[in-house]
Design an enzyme around this catalytic site. Structure first.
Site, PDB file in Angstrom:
ATOM      1  N   ALA A 187       0.864  -1.193   0.000  1.00 26.20           N
ATOM      2  CA  ALA A 187       0.000   0.000   0.000  1.00 26.20           C
ATOM      3  C   ALA A 187       0.892   1.233   0.000  1.00 26.20           C
ATOM      4  CB  ALA A 187      -0.893  -0.014   1.243  1.00 26.20           C
ATOM      5  N   GLY A 221       0.757  -5.062   0.997  1.00 28.25           N
ATOM      6  CA  GLY A 221      -0.361  -5.148   0.059  1.00 28.25           C
ATOM      7  C   GLY A 221       0.051  -5.755  -1.266  1.00 28.25           C
ATOM      8  N   GLU A 251      -0.294  -9.344  -0.665  1.00 27.86           N
ATOM      9  CA  GLU A 251      -1.735  -9.608  -0.533  1.00 27.86           C
ATOM     10  C   GLU A 251      -2.407  -9.611  -1.902  1.00 27.86           C
ATOM     11  OE1 GLU A 251      -2.114  -6.437   2.427  1.00 27.86           O
ATOM     12  OE2 GLU A 251      -3.049  -7.904   3.747  1.00 27.86           O
ATOM     13  N   GLU A 289       4.043  -5.101   7.462  1.00 25.16           N
ATOM     14  CA  GLU A 289       3.183  -4.083   8.070  1.00 25.16           C
ATOM     15  C   GLU A 289       3.494  -3.871   9.549  1.00 25.16           C
ATOM     16  OE1 GLU A 289       2.296  -6.395   6.014  1.00 25.16           O
ATOM     17  OE2 GLU A 289       0.743  -5.733   4.625  1.00 25.16           O
TER      18      GLU A 289
HETATM   19  N1  T1G Z   1       4.607   3.362  -0.061  1.00 29.17           N
HETATM   20  C1  T1G Z   1       5.070   4.583  -0.454  1.00 29.17           C
HETATM   21  N2  T1G Z   1       6.370   4.818  -0.805  1.00 29.17           N
HETATM   22  C2  T1G Z   1       7.210   3.769  -0.754  1.00 29.17           C
HETATM   23  C3  T1G Z   1       6.804   2.468  -0.361  1.00 29.17           C
HETATM   24  C4  T1G Z   1       5.435   2.292  -0.004  1.00 29.17           C
HETATM   25  N3  T1G Z   1       4.955   1.095   0.361  1.00 29.17           N
HETATM   26  N4  T1G Z   1       7.903   1.649  -0.409  1.00 29.17           N
HETATM   27  C5  T1G Z   1       8.926   2.409  -0.822  1.00 29.17           C
HETATM   28  N5  T1G Z   1       8.532   3.671  -1.025  1.00 29.17           N
HETATM   29  C6  T1G Z   1       9.351   4.780  -1.507  1.00 29.17           C
HETATM   30  C7  T1G Z   1      10.451   5.143  -0.518  1.00 29.17           C
HETATM   31  O1  T1G Z   1       9.954   6.030   0.471  1.00 29.17           O
HETATM   32  C8  T1G Z   1      11.472   5.784  -1.436  1.00 29.17           C
HETATM   33  O2  T1G Z   1      10.982   7.085  -1.727  1.00 29.17           O
HETATM   34  C9  T1G Z   1      11.342   4.976  -2.733  1.00 29.17           C
HETATM   35  O3  T1G Z   1      10.036   4.354  -2.674  1.00 29.17           O
HETATM   36  C10 T1G Z   1      12.380   3.893  -2.846  1.00 29.17           C
HETATM   37  O4  T1G Z   1      12.299   3.145  -1.623  1.00 29.17           O
HETATM   38  C11 T1G Z   1      -2.842  -2.974   3.156  1.00 29.17           C
HETATM   39  C12 T1G Z   1      -1.353  -1.382   4.747  1.00 29.17           C
HETATM   40  C13 T1G Z   1      10.194  -1.883  -1.214  1.00 29.17           C
HETATM   41  C14 T1G Z   1      12.113  -2.962  -0.033  1.00 29.17           C
HETATM   42  O5  T1G Z   1       6.391  -1.763   4.341  1.00 29.17           O
HETATM   43  O6  T1G Z   1      10.627  -1.848   2.424  1.00 29.17           O
HETATM   44  O7  T1G Z   1       0.918  -2.654   2.440  1.00 29.17           O
HETATM   45  O8  T1G Z   1      12.883   8.398  -0.729  1.00 29.17           O
HETATM   46  O9  T1G Z   1      14.655   3.727  -0.959  1.00 29.17           O
HETATM   47  O10 T1G Z   1      15.917   0.328  -0.804  1.00 29.17           O
HETATM   48  O11 T1G Z   1      -1.665  -4.670   4.236  1.00 29.17           O
HETATM   49  O12 T1G Z   1      11.116   0.589   0.017  1.00 29.17           O
HETATM   50  O13 T1G Z   1      12.875   7.826  -3.179  1.00 29.17           O
HETATM   51  O14 T1G Z   1      11.210   9.484  -2.246  1.00 29.17           O
HETATM   52  O15 T1G Z   1      13.310   1.980   0.315  1.00 29.17           O
HETATM   53  O16 T1G Z   1      15.040  -0.479  -3.067  1.00 29.17           O
HETATM   54  C15 T1G Z   1       3.864  -2.350   3.400  1.00 29.17           C
HETATM   55  C16 T1G Z   1       8.138  -0.536   2.430  1.00 29.17           C
HETATM   56  C17 T1G Z   1       3.109  -1.079   3.303  1.00 29.17           C
HETATM   57  C18 T1G Z   1       7.441  -1.881   2.220  1.00 29.17           C
HETATM   58  C19 T1G Z   1      12.480  -1.089  -1.634  1.00 29.17           C
HETATM   59  N6  T1G Z   1       5.077  -2.289   2.602  1.00 29.17           N
HETATM   60  N7  T1G Z   1       9.202  -0.341   1.462  1.00 29.17           N
HETATM   61  O17 T1G Z   1      13.699  -0.738  -0.984  1.00 29.17           O
HETATM   62  O18 T1G Z   1      14.107   1.525  -2.053  1.00 29.17           O
HETATM   63  S1  T1G Z   1       1.669  -1.086   4.329  1.00 29.17           S
HETATM   64  C20 T1G Z   1       6.266  -1.965   3.157  1.00 29.17           C
HETATM   65  C21 T1G Z   1      10.387  -1.008   1.575  1.00 29.17           C
HETATM   66  C22 T1G Z   1       0.633  -2.199   3.521  1.00 29.17           C
HETATM   67  C23 T1G Z   1      -1.463  -3.504   3.447  1.00 29.17           C
HETATM   68  C24 T1G Z   1      -0.626  -2.575   4.258  1.00 29.17           C
HETATM   69  C25 T1G Z   1      11.421  -0.656   0.561  1.00 29.17           C
HETATM   70  C26 T1G Z   1      11.534  -1.676  -0.579  1.00 29.17           C
HETATM   71  P1  T1G Z   1      12.054   8.280  -1.997  1.00 29.17           P
HETATM   72  P2  T1G Z   1      13.650   2.622  -0.976  1.00 29.17           P
HETATM   73  P3  T1G Z   1      14.780   0.136  -1.751  1.00 29.17           P
END
Ligand code: T1G
Length: 705
Positions: A63, A104, A107, A127
């Site tokens: 998400a 997500g 999911e 999450e």
């Molecule tokens: N949402 C928005 N922005 C995101 C994002 C996300 N999920 N994941 C990464 N970014 C942005 C990040 O801020 C950065 O932005 C750029 O992408 C590159 O990220 C319903 C509610 C995927 C392993 O927790 O772990 O799903 O600084 O530098 O090192 O159940 O990003 O360039 O402007 O980290 O290659 C669950 C979070 C969400 C994964 C990639 N998902 N992301 O790592 O790049 S909650 C997460 C990461 C959810 C559902 C629930 C990592 C990555 P900017 P990066 P990276």
């Protein structure tokens, strides 16, 4: 074809491609376009099946966290509804995963009928690291498609698993070693030829065969220590329990309720703050992140002691060869033997294989000669914390290292600019301050000297990522950020013992607040001799307060260094810690000498004096530009000093409490604590400015100053 989802037909298969870089985060626009493409494929009679792929560097990062806290997060089509619609598809839907499928994103794949993944892909539900639980069916579908034990492990740890393990659990129908799309189309055609049914998790029972009746409570007990204070892990478990007893539809409702319980909590805000703070911290004011980095293919570490050995391990773990230099063979042998012992302990715990132990040890080469360091791209000095020794080392490195080599010091408090002045290449000198144990603690303070070149900073940030550290770029001052904040925090802890509190009371208050370890226990672990030497290096700054850490000085004089001598603030039998009545007598004597009146001290006062001083020092650090943003100070104390992540760090905690309340507290103690208050409880100007403007530290960044 829309801006975020490509659509094309291959025979009788519709290929939907997510194409919203960098990570296909499932914001409202992407959700709407995915729904549109999905419905288009259903309405096309030529289409017999759908394949969902990603054109970005990973399948999907989940998400859109940027939407959290706004209505967009649940704007139609909300993710749970979209995935329920996808799961109800009358045509088989196959998810083709590469890179990562997280949150997500996983999911989304679980709502498809079948899943294929590149063998190097990783799948996770992180999450919980954002203070949440999976909120789009993950807690209900994962236990059905894999099993309860794996669901509990993945969802409460937030750690991704490798595709091969996912395949073995039944989560993936196939692994791809070649071209993923080609393999996905072949897999889909096989499914069609076999007349394989579309599948809904509604028709799949939770696989709890190997799960005992006491399984959930046993699991709760097994993670209790690691999740102490966190709110979300328990809700994760409750959601998975619901999957075991409710039909899918009701289970999904239960999941939504638990998800919403977590969504707007201070803990969720705190952990999401840290997520973005980690990424913000790699953006250094005045440094273009596109600056080409220097290549780092070989590293040298000077000093094979506790720090040097731990530092060397980080690079061996990342597959980077390391030369470890010592002055004496015996010290070198001891250093290498200690590293081997650490690896073998990890192997015994199943964290690595014996082969990996040998592979890593093969990357470590000992030497007694500086002449062997001529080819190192990066040299990290980790020798005794004395400027004379640093001078000798950096003068020598300046002679032997190749042009362009980066010369780094692991100093924890000394002036990096002075260290740089011992070389003819100050532009190549930087601080890389690791935290003990250096191969475990995630924090890396990158100390930027006045003349440190931009490409050296960019290279240091890339090195930090390669060795899986959390980098924070800091300026030069006594103690940089972490240890400078530690000073007033530790000063109050010492002073409170003189005023009548006991070490156990002070430590209990701070561990109750969430710190991994109380301050006095921490000083006993680090060594009261270390603390004494640090104070010796800045006596002039504290000479006006005769009570300043006097107890620590006395303990040093008495040889009570802490764990290493069996006595410090506490008594030690091995690692067993006991209170020491003699310590209290010593405190009483000192208090008498210093004219300090002893009294009963409340837990609230202990907490406020220690934590408000931490916050106040960080406010000065921010206003001086030593740290660029409040999130940097938070990252330092969460990743280097055990501040609870579920509070987001000292500055996030202050923002949640309200800066006005922090300011009032400091002013209260300034009045109530007599000379001590007058001397040390002076509110930072930045705190006063932000509090009076009704602002937060989070709004502040040094660029604005
Ligand atoms: N949402 C928005 N922005 C995101 C994002 C996300 N999920 N994941 C990464 N970014 C942005 C990040 O801020 C950065 O932005 C750029 O992408 C590159 O990220 C319903 C509610 C995927 C392993 O927790 O772990 O799903 O600084 O530098 O090192 O159940 O990003 O360039 O402007 O980290 O290659 C669950 C979070 C969400 C994964 C990639 N998902 N992301 O790592 O790049 S909650 C997460 C990461 C959810 C559902 C629930 C990592 C990555 P900017 P990066 P990276």
């Amino acid at each position: 074809m829309t801006a975020r989802v490509t659509y094309r037909i291959d025979g009788d298969i519709a290929i939907l491609g997510l194409t919203q870089p960098p990570v296909n985060s499932l914001g409202q626009a992407l959700r709407a376009e995915l729904q549109q493409a999905y419905r288009q494929a259903l309405s096309d009679d030529q289409v017999a099946a759908l394949v969902l792929v990603s054109e970005a560097r990973i399948f999907c990062g989940g998400a859109d966290i940027q939407e959290f806290g706004s209505d967009q997060a649940f704007a139609s089509p909300d993710l749970p509804s979209l995935l329920n619609e996808l799961e109800a598809s009358p045509k088989p839907v196959v998810a083709a995963i590469h890179g990562m499928a997280l949150g997500g994103g996983l999911e989304l794949a679980l709502a498809c009928d079948y899943r294929i993944a590149d063998v190097k892909a990783r799948l996770g539900l992180p999450e919980v690291n954002l203070g949440l639980i999976p909120g789009a069916g993950g807690t209900q579908r994962l236990p059905r498609l894999a099993n309860v034990s794996l669901a509990l492990e993945m969802i409460t740890s937030g750690q991704p698993i490798a595709a091969e393990r996912a395949h073995a659990s039944g989560l993936l129908g196939r692994l791809s070693q070649g071209d993923l799309l080609t393999d996905a189309l072949e897999f889909t055609r096989e499914i069609l030829e076999q007349g394989a049914q579309v599948r809904s998790c509604a028709d799949i029972e939770v696989n709890a065969d190997d799960f005992p009746a006491s399984g959930f409570d046993d699991f709760r007990a097994s993670i209790a220590r690691k999740t102490r204070g966190f709110f979300a892990p328990e809700r994760c478990i409750q959601a998975i329990e619901a999957a075991c007893r409710l039909p899918l539809a009701e289970g999904l409702e239960r999941e939504q309720a638990l998800f919403k319980e977590c969504m707007n909590t201070p803990q969720a805000r705190a952990q999401q703050h840290l997520f973005f703070a980690e990424r913000e911290a790699t953006k250094v004011p005045g440094v273009d992140s596109a600056t080409p980095a220097r290549s780092v293919r070989s590293v040298a570490v000077i000093g094979a002691g506790t720090m040097g050995g731990g530092i060397a391990m980080n690079f061996a773990n990342a597959g980077i060869p390391v030369k470890l230099l010592e002055l004496k063979q015996e010290a070198l042998d001891h250093g290498l033997a200690t590293i081997r012992k650490n690896y073998e302990i990890s192997a015994k715990k199943g964290r690595m294989t014996e082969t990996q132990v040998e592979q890593r040890m093969a990357l470590l080469e000992g030497t007694l000669s500086y002449e062997d360091l001529g080819d190192a791209d990066l040299v990290i000095e980790a020798v005794f914390e004395s400027m004379e020794v640093k001078k000798a080392v950096f003068s020598r490195l300046d002679e032997v290292c190749k042009p362009g080599a980066i010369l780094a010091s692991n100093t924890s408090t000394l002036d990096l600019n002075q260290i740089a002045s011992f070389t003819k290449r100050p532009q190549d000198v930087i601080g890389l301050h690791f935290f003990s144990p250096a191969n475990v603690m995630r924090l890396l303070e990158i100390v930027r000297g006045d003349q440190t070149a931009d490409d050296v900073i960019v290279t240091a940030l890339q090195v930090a990522k390669a060795i899986r550290k959390v980098p924070v770029v800091v300026g030069v001052c006594f103690g940089f950020v972490g240890n400078r904040m530690l000073e007033p925090y530790g000063r109050e802890a010492h002073r409170l013992i003189l005023e009548g509190a006991t070490p156990a009371q002070v430590d209990k208050v701070l561990t109750g607040f969430g710190l991994a370890m109380g301050p006095l226990s921490m000083f006993d672990l680090a060594g009261n001799d270390v603390g004494y030497l640090v104070r010796e290096s800045r006596r002039e700054a504290i000479a006006h307060d005769p009570s300043y850490n006097r107890l620590g000085d006395e303990l040093y004089r008495l040889g009570r260094y802490g764990q290493k001598t069996g006595r410090g603030f506490y008594l030690y039998q091995g690692r067993e810690q006991n209170e020491d009545p003699e310590l209290i007598q010593l405190a009483e004597e000192l208090a008498r000498d210093l004219g300090i009146e002893r009294r009963e001290i409340s837990d609230q006062e202990i907490l406020e004096r220690c934590v408000f001083m931490l916050i106040n020092e960080a406010a000065d650090i921010l206003s001086e530009g030593i740290a660029s943003r409040s999130g940097d100070c938070d990252l330092v104390w969460v990743n280097g000093y055990g501040f609870p992540a579920w509070r987001g760090g000292p500055m996030q905690y202050a923002d949640e409490l309200g800066l006005v309340n922090v300011l009032e507290g400091i002013e209260k103690y300034r009045k109530d604590l007599g000379d001590h208050g007058e001397m040390w409880f002076r509110p930072s100007n930045l705190l006063k400015e932000l509090a009076s403007a009704g602002k937060t530290f989070r709004n502040f960044s040094s660029q604005n100053s």
